[in-house]
Write a protein that holds these residues in place. Structure first.
Motif, PDB file in Angstrom:
ATOM      1  N   VAL D  11      22.155  -1.038  -6.824  1.00  0.00           N
ATOM      2  CA  VAL D  11      20.856  -1.631  -6.429  1.00  0.00           C
ATOM      3  C   VAL D  11      21.046  -3.108  -6.089  1.00  0.00           C
ATOM      4  O   VAL D  11      20.596  -3.598  -5.051  1.00  0.00           O
ATOM      5  CB  VAL D  11      19.845  -1.465  -7.609  1.00  0.00           C
ATOM      6  CG1 VAL D  11      18.659  -2.390  -7.420  1.00  0.00           C
ATOM      7  CG2 VAL D  11      19.417  -0.003  -7.714  1.00  0.00           C
ATOM      8  N   LYS D  14      22.785  -3.691  -2.795  1.00  0.00           N
ATOM      9  CA  LYS D  14      21.901  -3.487  -1.604  1.00  0.00           C
ATOM     10  C   LYS D  14      20.971  -4.676  -1.449  1.00  0.00           C
ATOM     11  O   LYS D  14      20.631  -5.083  -0.359  1.00  0.00           O
ATOM     12  CB  LYS D  14      21.085  -2.194  -1.814  1.00  0.00           C
ATOM     13  CG  LYS D  14      21.747  -0.954  -1.194  1.00  0.00           C
ATOM     14  CD  LYS D  14      20.648   0.023  -0.747  1.00  0.00           C
ATOM     15  CE  LYS D  14      20.831   1.383  -1.490  1.00  0.00           C
ATOM     16  NZ  LYS D  14      20.414   1.289  -2.887  1.00  0.00           N
ATOM     17  N   THR D 100      11.678 -10.788  -7.190  1.00  0.00           N
ATOM     18  CA  THR D 100      11.618  -9.315  -7.223  1.00  0.00           C
ATOM     19  C   THR D 100      12.250  -8.855  -8.535  1.00  0.00           C
ATOM     20  O   THR D 100      13.305  -9.369  -8.931  1.00  0.00           O
ATOM     21  CB  THR D 100      12.423  -8.708  -6.040  1.00  0.00           C
ATOM     22  OG1 THR D 100      13.316  -9.706  -5.556  1.00  0.00           O
ATOM     23  CG2 THR D 100      11.528  -8.216  -4.952  1.00  0.00           C
ATOM     24  N   ILE D 102      13.945  -6.184 -10.975  1.00  0.00           N
ATOM     25  CA  ILE D 102      14.743  -4.952 -11.012  1.00  0.00           C
ATOM     26  C   ILE D 102      14.620  -4.429 -12.440  1.00  0.00           C
ATOM     27  O   ILE D 102      15.186  -4.999 -13.389  1.00  0.00           O
ATOM     28  CB  ILE D 102      16.228  -5.218 -10.653  1.00  0.00           C
ATOM     29  CG1 ILE D 102      16.318  -5.932  -9.303  1.00  0.00           C
ATOM     30  CG2 ILE D 102      17.026  -3.925 -10.671  1.00  0.00           C
ATOM     31  CD1 ILE D 102      17.690  -6.512  -8.996  1.00  0.00           C
ATOM     32  N   GLN D 125       9.190  -2.636  -9.097  1.00  0.00           N
ATOM     33  CA  GLN D 125       9.154  -1.543  -8.099  1.00  0.00           C
ATOM     34  C   GLN D 125      10.392  -0.655  -8.293  1.00  0.00           C
ATOM     35  O   GLN D 125      10.289   0.534  -8.490  1.00  0.00           O
ATOM     36  CB  GLN D 125       9.157  -2.114  -6.664  1.00  0.00           C
ATOM     37  CG  GLN D 125       7.944  -2.978  -6.331  1.00  0.00           C
ATOM     38  CD  GLN D 125       8.109  -4.420  -6.848  1.00  0.00           C
ATOM     39  OE1 GLN D 125       9.168  -4.752  -7.448  1.00  0.00           O
ATOM     40  NE2 GLN D 125       7.072  -5.241  -6.664  1.00  0.00           N
ATOM     41  N   THR D 126      11.608  -1.302  -8.257  1.00  0.00           N
ATOM     42  CA  THR D 126      12.814  -0.459  -8.426  1.00  0.00           C
ATOM     43  C   THR D 126      13.206  -0.487  -9.896  1.00  0.00           C
ATOM     44  O   THR D 126      13.199  -1.554 -10.533  1.00  0.00           O
ATOM     45  CB  THR D 126      13.980  -1.062  -7.604  1.00  0.00           C
ATOM     46  OG1 THR D 126      14.021  -2.462  -7.938  1.00  0.00           O
ATOM     47  CG2 THR D 126      13.731  -0.920  -6.120  1.00  0.00           C
ATOM     48  N   THR D 127      13.467   0.667 -10.468  1.00  0.00           N
ATOM     49  CA  THR D 127      13.875   0.705 -11.899  1.00  0.00           C
ATOM     50  C   THR D 127      15.139   1.561 -12.024  1.00  0.00           C
ATOM     51  O   THR D 127      15.381   2.464 -11.225  1.00  0.00           O
ATOM     52  CB  THR D 127      12.788   1.374 -12.760  1.00  0.00           C
ATOM     53  OG1 THR D 127      12.622   2.708 -12.245  1.00  0.00           O
ATOM     54  CG2 THR D 127      11.473   0.630 -12.696  1.00  0.00           C
ATOM     55  N   ILE D 128      15.910   1.244 -13.061  1.00  0.00           N
ATOM     56  CA  ILE D 128      17.148   1.984 -13.330  1.00  0.00           C
ATOM     57  C   ILE D 128      17.034   2.557 -14.744  1.00  0.00           C
ATOM     58  O   ILE D 128      16.548   1.874 -15.653  1.00  0.00           O
ATOM     59  CB  ILE D 128      18.389   1.042 -13.218  1.00  0.00           C
ATOM     60  CG1 ILE D 128      18.626   0.636 -11.756  1.00  0.00           C
ATOM     61  CG2 ILE D 128      19.646   1.734 -13.751  1.00  0.00           C
ATOM     62  CD1 ILE D 128      18.378  -0.797 -11.453  1.00  0.00           C
TER      63      ILE D 128
END
Lengths: 316, 135, 669, 274
Positions: D11, D14, D100, D102, D125-128
């Motif tokens: 992530v 990117k 942002t 993560i 928004q993006t999660t791992i």
């Protein structure tokens, strides 16, 4: 508000089994109609009326508190007492035990001797009228009416104990019985003596005084062309009904005013039969009065039409 | 029993005047409370209260105007939000929360002020002296 | 503050303090407190010799701090601050210890009282060392004045101020000024015709070139502080264009809709949907009562518009919002009558011939519904016997504990007028006859002489239920006659209830709107009940008349003039001293978290975007300190109430208490 | 502890081209994990990306943003760190606009380590990693059940070990004041160990944590004496939730309760007299 299920503890009191049997019959009849279940408290005892309390107050309070303790044990949060005297005594003792620790302690000790106990305030003592007006509500009552009492003029008589020393209604001028009777379709007359005393036990102690007190109430009702007096207490009913001949004799008056229970009036409006409601057992017959239902009211004697330069009244 | 030492932070417009009203009416109450005048109860930070305890006060009073009566409008709203948390904090630190009295007294309530002082002094007298906690 | 040189002065206040506190011992004890160079006690510190003692000490001993242990700062802080500044010492380098209201008057044990005084002095001495000189802010006073309430008190205040050349905005909620006094027929004890003595003042007020009159209007919002108030007024739509209206009254004649007038006629007379409350109304421009006007209900009628000679009717008129700038405000909002319906046993509202006092006032008024004829509710029968009941709703723990002060004299006036107009038998039921002013008791003797019967006892009941012969058709007043120890039943034709006075129903909201407070009975609270009855705790806001407590017309007029004098003296000074104790942000330590900004009740903290720091606008800051209590990093200090000062005041008190505790000090008698 | 590492690396990789830097953890030469700003030109540093042991990154983010207000940044943040950032934004210490998030969801083991009630992110928004349910805070619950005397003794014992190293204050993301009240002689005595009780240092810090503490347990983790001071902060957080209906760091636009005047029904919940 009591339990939402409409279940109440019931404390009938001694007169309901005897002279006020019609009050019991009509109470059971309208409760059935309104879906109220009154569960009689098992092994209740006399409420001490007014005599015992004046003899030995703590003993009397303990006697009365025994009923509260029994009701609490049966899990009732609301205890209904249809008679003013029982209601007042039960209500008073519950209040005293809450307010005065000394009384609470003495009564507690007395109850403990009989293996009983009572936590002050755990049972709400209610009069039957209060249940009908507050819990059931006047709209629910009107929904059950099949034969409105239109044409019948009634004087609502509360008696002196119900709203004193304190109550949610105005002690001097309560109106919740008036509202109920109006909802039943009757015309409620102006009746200022609605909370004046009916003489109580004075009829046994000094007739002349009692008869004069009864005369005032009958005279005030008769003045406004009432067809009947409607009351909420067996003692008041007995005094106003049974002693009319003696009053007429002593004061040369010609009163013929039937004295009925508000539960009987509700029963009539619900279309129940006289037999079910114990109507007819009263000493001053109510036949002539009930014939008025459905007829036109007599012309008001005092001209109600406002004179052109009459001054406006302050709105209540 | 040693007389408890109590510090009172009173707001100038309501509770301090309520104390004066009690004085003018010659009401009697224990002398344990020493009153410190602040413009508004909103001025009293939790540190001021804690510092009073640290200095050995057995009890601290924070008295302001009734909600809605504050001379500065919403000053006492802040007190009503800070002090309950401070009471909880005392509790979590093993200090009796009753050592902190937070109440509202209007300029006309001399009687209420005197009663508040009597009751609070009794409450504190019933507790062990605060100094023991410090050791 | 090691270099501070502190002078301590302990006041005896005659015996008020010295009676309980050993003032000499306190003064002696204070000598050893840190930085104290002189410690004296004196009989009356607030007297001129007392003040001179401070002034000479400052000059001769070079004092840099002064502590006076005496009464409450609310009483004499300004006095002693004055003494300090006269001697060249900044007034903020002075501190008081309240050892009277909060010590000698409230402590019985003399030893404890003395120890408490010592602790309070120690606290003040420890605090004063950390106090800094401050220069107060002087703010110009706007010479315009707002008077709220057009009753007799408001009119008096308005006239006095307008005559002094200042401009007054008089705001009145009803269509006309005049208040309750305009409703009366006669005034006690002189039996003057109320309208005759009031109308000239009303017209003067309305036509005065220094007065702007807003009737049918209310104050909606008040902002700012003494000398600089911004007031927002809602001028309700009258639906009549005032300049065009000549007051000819045609519209009132032609209007078909008759309505009971509950306000001016107290519910016993009628008015039209378009009306002026009474003939001498000022201004005599009518208003259209929107709730009862047929046009507004059904969109038809418009009779008034058709017949109006000047076309002044404007149905599309809107409420007007007006903003004013004033320097001072006088509240003269008057009282409400106790509603006798709250006592069911007196039968008001149920028994026809029971009248309230204001109803009877309208009956006797020549411009009233019966043109002054005293008659029963049927409008025709003249009563042969009248009962007047005093203290209705007053001196009664079920309603109002206080005495409404005017009902006795009012009842005596009623008795006289009933006698004069009907010759009827009059019975007055009283607890005590209170006639506390000039020519009042003589009036009482006169009414006694006219044969009015006085029965001392509170009335139990008014009923129409006859009991004995001769009571039929009458109202029977049952009361205990305490002088003969018997219950009495007096049959009468008419009953007048002398109801008491109560605070206005909206007194609480009005108090909050103007930043003042109410007592438990909701009367406005004055600055000091005896020494300062017309000022309030909020500078620049004054009260006059019945809104501050029940009082009669002379007292209301006197308070109107008093409030006017206070306002004129402030305007005369041209500027007012604003508390210097405002807050200031320390920009090094402020981290810009902005928690303080919403905490300020006055919105006087702004955020400097460039520096990312908070900043306090000094003119708006009222010095409440809420932001100081909020700031976690202690970056805001409130002048004169800094953390250092308060903590040291607390330490001063605590250390002295610990000292006494240790030594269990025995005070040498 | 390292299962989510490849996904995180991917992530970040990117994201690197379109941000000025991604704040995360990196294993140092001596094997010590510390905060590190990954930038697109040194993308290979991602190889030494780390997840555990965790470090409070919001504090570092604040410092970077203060220095470069308009830098476009991203940050790897667990649930507590996200709450920390949200709370700091409410106090204008961080500008959420050009950040942002993560989201890195904690594992069961990590959640138990912190006795965390909300070991997952909400706003990122993006999660791992997969979010798991909260873990009961037994230590705090057990403490809460203690009697008053036991609580007093508990803290007396704990605070005797405190050497006033200010470590808990320094690590706490919410302690962003330039000059700290705890270093002011008026409030907290200096030069006395063990500190006299009631411990002004800890009492004042607990008050300052009202509606601020996001329960990231960094203070306890960093304390050389292992004092469980977060117990007080968490108990106060429960009261703040109950009294003022406010959960620290949960809603981005809900203002902290101390900033507002009393709302409808709030006063009744404070337990203050009427």
């Amino acid at each position: 508000m009591s339990q939402s299920t409409g279940h109440y503890g019931f404390y009938p009191g001694c007169s309901m089994g005897a002279t006020a049997r019609s009050y019991l019959q009509s109470t059971e009849a309208i409760c059935k109609a309104l879906g109220l279940t009154l569960k009689e408290v098992d092994d209740w005892n006399c409420c001490g009326a007014s005599e015992y309390i004046s003899m030995n107050s703590v003993a009397a309070y303990s006697l009365i508190a025994r009923n509260l303790s029994l009701a609490a044990q049966e899990g009732h949060t609301d205890l209904v007492a249809p008679c003013n005297m029982c209601f007042l005594n039960l209500h008073k003792v519950d209040g005293y035990m809450e307010k005065y620790p000394k009384i609470n302690q003495q009564v507690g000790r007395a109850l403990a001797a009989g293996g009983l106990s009572y936590k002050a305030g755990s049972v709400h003592v209610r009069h039957l009228l209060d249940i009908v007006v507050e819990d059931v509500g006047i709209d629910a009552v009107t929904a059950k009416i099949t034969r409105p009492l239109k044409g019948l003029r009634v004087a609502p008589y509360y008696g002196c104990l119900l709203t004193r020393p304190d109550s949610r209604y105005s002690p001097e001028y309560p109106t919740h019985l008036d509202d109920l009777l109006e909802a039943l379709g009757a015309t409620v007359v102006e009746f200022p003596l609605k909370t004046q005393c009916c003489g109580g036990h004075m009829t046994q102690i000094k007739e002349a005084t009692a008869y004069d007190m009864i005369r005032r109430i009958l005279q005030n009702a008769a003045e406004d062309q009432a067809d009947a007096i409607v009351t909420i207490c067996p003692m008041c009913q007995l005094n106003l009904d049974a002693f009319q001949p003696q009053v007429n004799g002593m004061f040369k008056t010609k009163f013929h005013l039937p004295v009925l229970y508000f539960t009987q009036m509700m029963g009539v409006a619900f279309g129940l039969s006289n037999k079910e409601l114990g109507i007819g057992s009263e000493i001053t017959s109510s036949k002539t009065a009930f014939r008025k239902i459905g007829q036109e009211e007599p012309e008001e004697q005092k001209s109600l039409k406002r004179d052109k330069n009459a001054l406006p009244m302050p709105r209540l | 029993m040693v007389e408890p030492k109590i510090i009172g932070f009173l707001c100038n417009w309501c509770s301090y005047r309520g104390a004066d009203t009690a004085g003018m009416a010659r009401m009697k109450y224990p002398p344990n409370v020493k009153i410190i005048r602040v413009p508004c109860s909103g001025r009293i930070s939790p540190e001021l209260v804690l510092r009073s305890f640290r200095e050995g006060a057995d009890g601290v009073m924070v008295l302001g105007c009734h909600i809605g009566d504050c001379h500065y409008g919403t000053g006492n709203h802040r007190t009503a939000k800070r002090m309950p948390v401070l009471k909880k904090l005392l509790e979590y630190n093993g200090i009796e929360p009753e050592r902190l009295c937070v109440d509202w007294v209007s300029a006309a309530e001399g009687e209420k002020f005197a009663t508040l002082i009597r009751e609070f002094t009794e409450t504190i007298k019933a507790l062990p002296p605060f100094v023991e906690v410090i050791k | 503050m090691s270099e501070a040189r502190i002078g301590v002065y302990v006041c005896h206040c005659g015996s008020n303090i010295a009676g309980t506190v050993d003032v000499a011992a306190v003064a002696k004890w204070a000598e050893d407190l840190p930085n104290v160079v002189v410690s004296r006690d004196y009989k009356f510190m607030c007297s001129s010799p007392g003040q001179e003692m401070i002034e000479t000490d400052i000059k001769e001993l070079g004092l840099t701090r002064v502590v006076v242990a005496s009464c409450s700062p609310h009483l004499h802080e300004p006095t002693f601050r004055g003494a300090c500044s006269r001697a060249g010492l900044n007034p903020y380098l002075f501190e008081m210890a309240n050892i009277r209201e909060q010590d000698s008057w409230v402590t019985t044990d003399q030893v404890e009282a003395t120890k408490k005084a010592m602790s309070l002095v120690a606290a003040a001495v420890s605090r004063v060392a950390y106090q800094q000189p401050l220069e107060s802010l002087f703010v110009p006073i706007d010479p315009n004045v707002l008077v709220v309430g057009g009753g007799v008190a408001g009119i008096q205040a308005t006239l006095e101020i307008a005559d002094s050349g200042r401009h007054v905005y008089l705001v009145e909620r009803e269509p006309s000024i005049g208040g309750h006094m305009a409703q009366l027929d006669k005034t006690f004890p002189t039996l003057d015709c109320s309208a005759c003595i009031l109308t000239p003042k009303m017209t003067n007020a309305a036509n005065h070139q220094n007065v702007t009159l807003f009737t049918w209007s209310e104050v909606e919002k008040v902002e700012g502080y003494v000398g600089n108030f911004t007031v927002t007024i809602r001028k309700r739509a009258r639906y009549i264009d005032e300049p065009l209206c000549t007051g000819c009254g045609v519209c009132q004649e032609k209007c078909p809709k008759k309505v009971i007038d509950d306000v001016f006629e107290a519910g016993i007379g009628y008015r039209k949907a378009v009306y002026i409350p009474f003939p001498q109304a000022v201004p005599n421009t009518p208003v259209i009562d929107r709730d009862n006007c047929i046009f507004f209900e059904k969109g038809t009628c418009k009779a008034c518009e058709k017949f109006c000679p000047t076309g002044a009717i404007k149905f599309d008129q809107e409420d007007e919002i007006i903003t004013l700038k004033v320097g001072n405000i006088i509240l003269a909002t008057g009282y409400d009558l106790f509603d006798a319906r709250r006592i069911p046993q007196y039968g008001y509202g149920r028994l026809e011939n029971v009248f309230s006092s204001l109803e009877f006032e309208r009956l006797t008024n020549a411009a009233g519904p019966t043109l002054g004829r005293v008659v029963l509710r049927d409008g025709v029968t003249v009563p042969k016997s009248v009962g007047i009941i005093h203290c209705v709703g007053s001196r009664d723990k079920n309603y109002n504990n206080y005495c409404s002060s005017i009902c006795c004299m009012q009842s005596l006036k009623f008795a006289h007028m009933v006698k004069e107009r009907t010759g009827a038998e009059v019975y007055e039921f009283y607890i005590d006859i209170r006639t506390p002013a000039k020519a009042y008791d003589e009036f009482y003797q006169k009414v006694l002489g006219e044969g009015t019967h006085f029965i001392r006892g509170r009335v139990a009941e008014v009923t129409d239920a006859a009991r004995q012969p001769g009571e039929e058709g009458k109202l029977i007043i049952q009361a205990e006659d305490t002088l003969i120890g018997k219950q009495r039943r007096i049959p009468v034709d008419m009953v007048i209830l002398s109801s008491g006075l109560e605070a206005r129903a909206d007194a609480k909201e009005v108090a909050i709107k103007f930043g003042i407070s109410c007592s438990a009975d909701e009367w406005f609270i004055e600055k000091h009940p005896k020494l300062d009855p017309v000022a309030t705790m909020t500078d620049g806001v004054f009260v006059a008349g019945a809104c501050q407590g029940p009082k009669d017309i002379p007292a209301s007029v006197a308070q109107g003039s008093a409030a006017a004098a206070r306002v004129m003296s402030l305007i005369g000074q041209g500027e007012v001293e604003i508390e210097a104790a405002t807050a200031i942000v320390n920009e090094e330590t402020c981290v810009g978290c902005q928690e303080c900004i919403p905490s300020c009740p006055y919105g006087s903290i702004e955020f400097l975007e460039d520096k990312k720091k908070a900043h306090i606008i000094e003119a708006l800051c009222k010095g409440c300190g809420t932001c100081v209590g909020t700031c976690l990093s202690k970056s805001i200090t409130l002048r004169h109430f800094t953390d250092e000062q308060l903590v040291n005041e607390m330490i001063g008190a605590m250390q002295s208490m610990k000292l006494f505790e240790a030594q269990d000090l025995v005070i040498v008698e | 502890m390292t299962d989510r590492l490849p996904a995180l690396q991917e992530v970040i990789g990117k994201l690197l081209p379109d941000v000025d830097g991604v704040l995360g953890l990196k294993v140092g030469p001596a094997g010590i994990v510390s905060p590190h700003l990954f930038v697109k030109d040194l993308a290979d540093e991602l190889a030494s990306l780390a997840i555990w042991p965790k470090e409070p990154l919001p504090g570092t983010l604040k410092i970077i943003q203060k220095a470069h207000p308009d830098a476009k940044l991203a940050i790897v943040c667990r649930g507590c760190e996200e709450r920390g950032i949200v709370e700091m934004a409410k106090h204008y210490q961080i500008d959420l606009a050009n950040v942002t998030l993560i989201g890195l969801q904690c594992t069961q083991e990590e959640a138990e380590f912190c006795r965390c009630a909300k070991p997952f992110t909400v706003h990122a928004q993006t999660t791992i990693g997969t979010p798991i349910a909260g873990v009961p805070d037994t230590l705090t619950d057990e403490f809460a059940a203690l009697s008053r005397e036991e609580k007093l003794a508990f803290w007396k014992e704990e605070f005797l070990h405190c050497i006033k190293c200010y470590g808990c204050r320094n690590i706490c993301p919410q302690c962003f004041c330039n000059v700290c009240t705890l270093e002011d002689e008026t409030w907290v005595e200096t030069g006395r160990l063990p500190m006299p009780q009631p411990a002004m240092y800890h009492l004042i810090r607990s008050m300052h944590m009202t509606a601020k503490c996001v329960a990231c347990r960094e203070c306890e983790e960093t304390c050389p004496a292992g004092i469980p001071m977060a117990i007080q902060f968490r108990l106060i957080a429960r009261d703040v939730k109950e009294m003022f209906n406010y959960e620290t760091g949960a809603e981005i636009d809900q203002p902290p309760p101390q900033l507002l005047v009393l709302e409808e029904g709030e006063y009744e919940r404070t337990g203050l007299p009427h």
